[in-house]
Design an enzyme around this catalytic site. Sequence first.
Site, PDB file in Angstrom:
ATOM      1  N   GLU A  53       0.850  -1.196   0.000  1.00 22.02           N
ATOM      2  CA  GLU A  53       0.000   0.000   0.000  1.00 22.02           C
ATOM      3  C   GLU A  53       0.882   1.240   0.000  1.00 22.02           C
ATOM      4  O   GLU A  53       2.050   1.169   0.402  1.00 22.02           O
ATOM      5  CB  GLU A  53      -0.877   0.003   1.253  1.00 22.02           C
ATOM      6  CG  GLU A  53      -0.046   0.129   2.517  1.00 22.02           C
ATOM      7  CD  GLU A  53      -0.811  -0.215   3.795  1.00 22.02           C
ATOM      8  OE1 GLU A  53      -1.620   0.591   4.216  1.00 22.02           O
ATOM      9  OE2 GLU A  53      -0.554  -1.292   4.355  1.00 22.02           O
ATOM     10  N   ASP A  79       2.849  10.410   3.044  1.00 17.57           N
ATOM     11  CA  ASP A  79       3.814  11.331   3.642  1.00 17.57           C
ATOM     12  C   ASP A  79       3.084  12.389   4.470  1.00 17.57           C
ATOM     13  O   ASP A  79       2.862  13.505   4.029  1.00 17.57           O
ATOM     14  CB  ASP A  79       4.640  11.985   2.522  1.00 17.57           C
ATOM     15  CG  ASP A  79       5.902  12.628   3.061  1.00 17.57           C
ATOM     16  OD1 ASP A  79       6.173  12.487   4.273  1.00 17.57           O
ATOM     17  OD2 ASP A  79       6.615  13.269   2.277  1.00 17.57           O
ATOM     18  N   TYR A 124      -4.547   2.727   8.537  1.00 22.02           N
ATOM     19  CA  TYR A 124      -3.789   1.585   8.013  1.00 22.02           C
ATOM     20  C   TYR A 124      -3.342   0.596   9.075  1.00 22.02           C
ATOM     21  O   TYR A 124      -2.709  -0.405   8.777  1.00 22.02           O
ATOM     22  CB  TYR A 124      -2.574   2.056   7.202  1.00 22.02           C
ATOM     23  CG  TYR A 124      -1.677   3.057   7.899  1.00 22.02           C
ATOM     24  CD1 TYR A 124      -0.990   2.742   9.052  1.00 22.02           C
ATOM     25  CD2 TYR A 124      -1.527   4.339   7.374  1.00 22.02           C
ATOM     26  CE1 TYR A 124      -0.173   3.650   9.678  1.00 22.02           C
ATOM     27  CE2 TYR A 124      -0.704   5.269   7.997  1.00 22.02           C
ATOM     28  CZ  TYR A 124      -0.029   4.917   9.151  1.00 22.02           C
ATOM     29  OH  TYR A 124       0.768   5.829   9.775  1.00 22.02           O
ATOM     30  N   LYS A 126      11.151   2.660  -0.164  1.00 23.56           N
ATOM     31  CA  LYS A 126      11.141   4.092  -0.442  1.00 23.56           C
ATOM     32  C   LYS A 126      11.350   4.373  -1.927  1.00 23.56           C
ATOM     33  O   LYS A 126      12.066   3.647  -2.610  1.00 23.56           O
ATOM     34  CB  LYS A 126      12.255   4.798   0.354  1.00 23.56           C
ATOM     35  CG  LYS A 126      12.160   4.651   1.867  1.00 23.56           C
ATOM     36  CD  LYS A 126      10.881   5.158   2.428  1.00 23.56           C
ATOM     37  CE  LYS A 126      10.935   6.489   3.134  1.00 23.56           C
ATOM     38  NZ  LYS A 126      11.981   6.819   4.014  1.00 23.56           N
ATOM     39  N   CYS A 153      42.818  17.677  16.368  1.00 30.20           N
ATOM     40  CA  CYS A 153      41.408  17.923  16.626  1.00 30.20           C
ATOM     41  C   CYS A 153      41.145  19.420  16.530  1.00 30.20           C
ATOM     42  O   CYS A 153      41.823  20.206  17.196  1.00 30.20           O
ATOM     43  CB  CYS A 153      41.041  17.409  18.012  1.00 30.20           C
ATOM     44  SG  CYS A 153      39.403  17.933  18.535  1.00 30.20           S
ATOM     45  N   CYS A 171      40.186  20.763  20.304  1.00 32.04           N
ATOM     46  CA  CYS A 171      41.076  20.797  21.469  1.00 32.04           C
ATOM     47  C   CYS A 171      42.544  20.653  21.064  1.00 32.04           C
ATOM     48  O   CYS A 171      43.428  20.647  21.913  1.00 32.04           O
ATOM     49  CB  CYS A 171      40.700  19.703  22.473  1.00 32.04           C
ATOM     50  SG  CYS A 171      41.105  18.048  21.897  1.00 32.04           S
ATOM     51  N   CYS A 180      39.791  12.129  17.663  1.00 32.29           N
ATOM     52  CA  CYS A 180      40.503  12.998  18.592  1.00 32.29           C
ATOM     53  C   CYS A 180      40.901  12.159  19.797  1.00 32.29           C
ATOM     54  O   CYS A 180      40.107  11.385  20.327  1.00 32.29           O
ATOM     55  CB  CYS A 180      39.571  14.120  19.016  1.00 32.29           C
ATOM     56  SG  CYS A 180      40.091  14.959  20.514  1.00 32.29           S
ATOM     57  N   CYS A 185      38.598  17.148  25.660  1.00 30.02           N
ATOM     58  CA  CYS A 185      38.150  17.783  24.422  1.00 30.02           C
ATOM     59  C   CYS A 185      36.734  18.311  24.645  1.00 30.02           C
ATOM     60  O   CYS A 185      35.825  17.549  24.959  1.00 30.02           O
ATOM     61  CB  CYS A 185      38.150  16.767  23.281  1.00 30.02           C
ATOM     62  SG  CYS A 185      37.429  17.424  21.767  1.00 30.02           S
TER      63      CYS A 185
HETATM   64  S1  IVH Z   1       2.353   0.946   9.100  1.00 31.95           S
HETATM   65  C1  IVH Z   1       3.975  -0.793  13.113  1.00 31.95           C
HETATM   66  N1  IVH Z   1       1.458   1.926   6.856  1.00 31.95           N
HETATM   67  O1  IVH Z   1       5.368   5.743   8.072  1.00 31.95           O
HETATM   68  C2  IVH Z   1       4.017  -0.103  11.797  1.00 31.95           C
HETATM   69  N2  IVH Z   1       2.838   3.316   8.179  1.00 31.95           N
HETATM   70  O2  IVH Z   1       8.194   5.336   8.556  1.00 31.95           O
HETATM   71  C3  IVH Z   1       2.978   0.936  11.652  1.00 31.95           C
HETATM   72  N3  IVH Z   1       3.155   5.567   7.270  1.00 31.95           N
HETATM   73  O3  IVH Z   1       5.201   5.956  11.551  1.00 31.95           O
HETATM   74  C4  IVH Z   1       3.126   1.729  10.447  1.00 31.95           C
HETATM   75  N4  IVH Z   1       1.921   5.297   5.472  1.00 31.95           N
HETATM   76  O4  IVH Z   1       3.527   7.335  10.187  1.00 31.95           O
HETATM   77  C5  IVH Z   1       2.215   2.160   7.940  1.00 31.95           C
HETATM   78  N5  IVH Z   1       0.534   2.676   4.871  1.00 31.95           N
HETATM   79  C6  IVH Z   1       1.273   2.895   5.944  1.00 31.95           C
HETATM   80  C7  IVH Z   1       1.902   4.136   6.151  1.00 31.95           C
HETATM   81  C8  IVH Z   1       2.691   4.306   7.286  1.00 31.95           C
HETATM   82  C9  IVH Z   1       2.672   6.157   6.159  1.00 31.95           C
HETATM   83  C10 IVH Z   1       4.061   6.232   8.213  1.00 31.95           C
HETATM   84  C11 IVH Z   1       3.717   6.048   9.663  1.00 31.95           C
HETATM   85  C12 IVH Z   1       4.943   5.443  10.285  1.00 31.95           C
HETATM   86  C13 IVH Z   1       6.001   5.833   9.316  1.00 31.95           C
HETATM   87  C14 IVH Z   1       7.191   4.912   9.388  1.00 31.95           C
END
Ligand code: IVH
Length: 697
Positions: free
Chosen positions: A117, A121, A227, A315, A420, A423, A438, A444
């Site tokens: 999914e 952001d 989610y 990502k 350094c 220091c 250092c 330091c």
């Molecule tokens: S699952 C235990 N699903 O990404 C895991 N997170 O980098 C719970 N986020 O803190 C997260 N879209 O704020 C999940 N489809 C998605 C998401 C998602 C955005 C965010 C969320 C999390 C962060 C981690």
Amino acid sequence: MTSENARTELGRLAALLNKANTAYYVSDAPEIPDAEYDALRRRNAEIEARFPELKRKDSPSEQIGARVGDGFAKVEHRVRMLSLGNAFDRDDVAAFDTSIRKYLGLSDEAPLAYTAEPKIDGLSLSLRYENGALVEAATRGDGTVGENVTANARTIDDVPETIRGAPDILEVRGEVYMSHPDFAALNERQEQSGGKRFANPRNAAAGSLRQLDATITKTRPLRFFAYSWGDLSEPLGETQMDALARLSDMGFSTNPLTRLCAGPDEMIAHYAVIEEQRATLGYDIDGVVYKVNDLALQARLGFRSTTPRWAIAHKFPAELAWTRLEAIDIQVGRTGALSPVARLTPVTVGGVVVSNATLHNEDYIAGRDARGQQIRGGKDIRVGDWVQVYRAGDVIPKVADVDLGKRPHDSQPYTFPTLCPECHSDAIREEGDAVRRCSGGMICPAQAVERMKHFVSRAAFDIEGLGAKQVEQFYRDGWIKEPADIFMLRERYGSGMQQLRNREGWGEKSATNLFAAIDDKRNIPLGRLIFALGLRHVGEAASNLLATHYGTWEAFETAITGAADRQGPDWDDLLSIDGVGEVMATSLVTAFAQESERESIDRLVAHLSVGAATRPDTADSPVAGKTVVFTGTLEKMTRAEAKARAEALGAKVSGSVSARTDLLVAGPGAGSKARKAAELGIETLDEDGWLALIGAA
Ligand code: IVH
């Protein structure tokens, strides 16, 4: 430095710091990492100390901000809000699948489905419903404690006030975000009313949700995708897909691009679909999240310290930009490492202004890797160069490449300092180490300050009101030189609290609060104390392992001292801890064997009462505090899973059998360990016996 240079530099620093302050405190949109900010303040303070007559009227050292969040009540999350591990390419995704199979003991052929999914952001939000009514909303905060934003969350259309068909207790988790058109319109309105423009939709969403006045939030068009979930009185289903469908039936928005995938190939294919739609979705996403679909398997997989084993974020590729390298500064860290930092002509990389980037180490600047092999085709990096800056997610930006065609004719190769810069002690690079360090230790100033910042940090002593900035202030004025001094502050400077109160930014109330917060931490759990010492290679997870193994400070200290010559029973016992290797063990015993270091630790511990290690869920655990060794083949679970479960029950898992072993779990093929256990008369169980013992049969 001449006085003229100093004046110019103070001007430059004031401008940079003012900008950073506004971005952080006012716009909710930090532009530089905290460490950079701290380094700028430190540099400013040092120049001011050398040229007091040049101190500016608007000196940044006189300014202390207050985080907007100070105004919110705190909420302790009943189930922690975690972050996600990252994958950047196909191989990482395959490795994720492999590690899960390995952990669960599944063959390559066994079916194992995942959901895929979009990764939204925005910022995460936890919504608590009791008997179908929304009772509390909280931001993630540090994952354990968040901010109570209930009134604000109630203004969001996608957040239902009441829901039907839900468990009595249900915490729904998801992402608050702002759509592109709403973001553009908001910035337009901000402009017209003379308000701040937001840098991107995420900052706009965060700034809007975290308004002390909820009537302002109400005017900001926020949205919410559900989610995940936290506390629950009964399960939502058997799979991630079922659970999402139920959330959707209850009235939550779930992301329509969520798909069930049979394995890495389908996950990558769906990633490509989502990436292709990215530009036209109308909201920002920064990757794709994959989760194991079967919730029973999720439960078995569990969590590492801050991330689940059953999910990962894939990502989107990093963003790039070209700019000028204006200078190379050297920062000295907690362990003395000299880190080169690129000062850049500010440039926008994927919506964020970047003016600093890491240059890693001296080899990286010279164009070679740790083994002496060429990188970037052997091109070195010089001040004045036109460089490529690379940014991926929230990772620190780095300088990735150089355009030799634009190199100034008079440029010189960069010479990495061997002293350094803080220091002037020798900075030494040991054989096999990529980093120059250092040798000044606590003399330091940079090392001393960084170590104390680490000492007060969240996972360590976490002293409220004593953050990085206060540590610097107190250090500068000679009030604290080492951690032990923190516990002497009241005695030395608190008389009538006059001295502290007379300082910039301190009043009666904040001074009283600070002393109370310090007193509060005189009782400290062992794991936190070990981590707080800031020894090289000894991180948070390792500190907790050590704490669980030794139980008390006295036992730990005696054993580490006893292991000083790196042989004998204490040394063997230290190495027997699963997760402790030679490097970490050596770092520990060397630190304790070093006189000045040891004295400093002793002075600290004299002020503390160190709590015995806390072990999770061990109230009725039959194996709490026991040392367990697994050997031979396990058939119902993998070694990793067995170890994680034993530790969760408060047992110590060791790799070798010794007189201190309480229990050996031996599967088929057990050899020398089983014989040794028999010789020593140690209780031995087979796998079923073990499962029965821990109530998991
Ligand atoms: S699952 C235990 N699903 O990404 C895991 N997170 O980098 C719970 N986020 O803190 C997260 N879209 O704020 C999940 N489809 C998605 C998401 C998602 C955005 C965010 C969320 C999390 C962060 C981690």
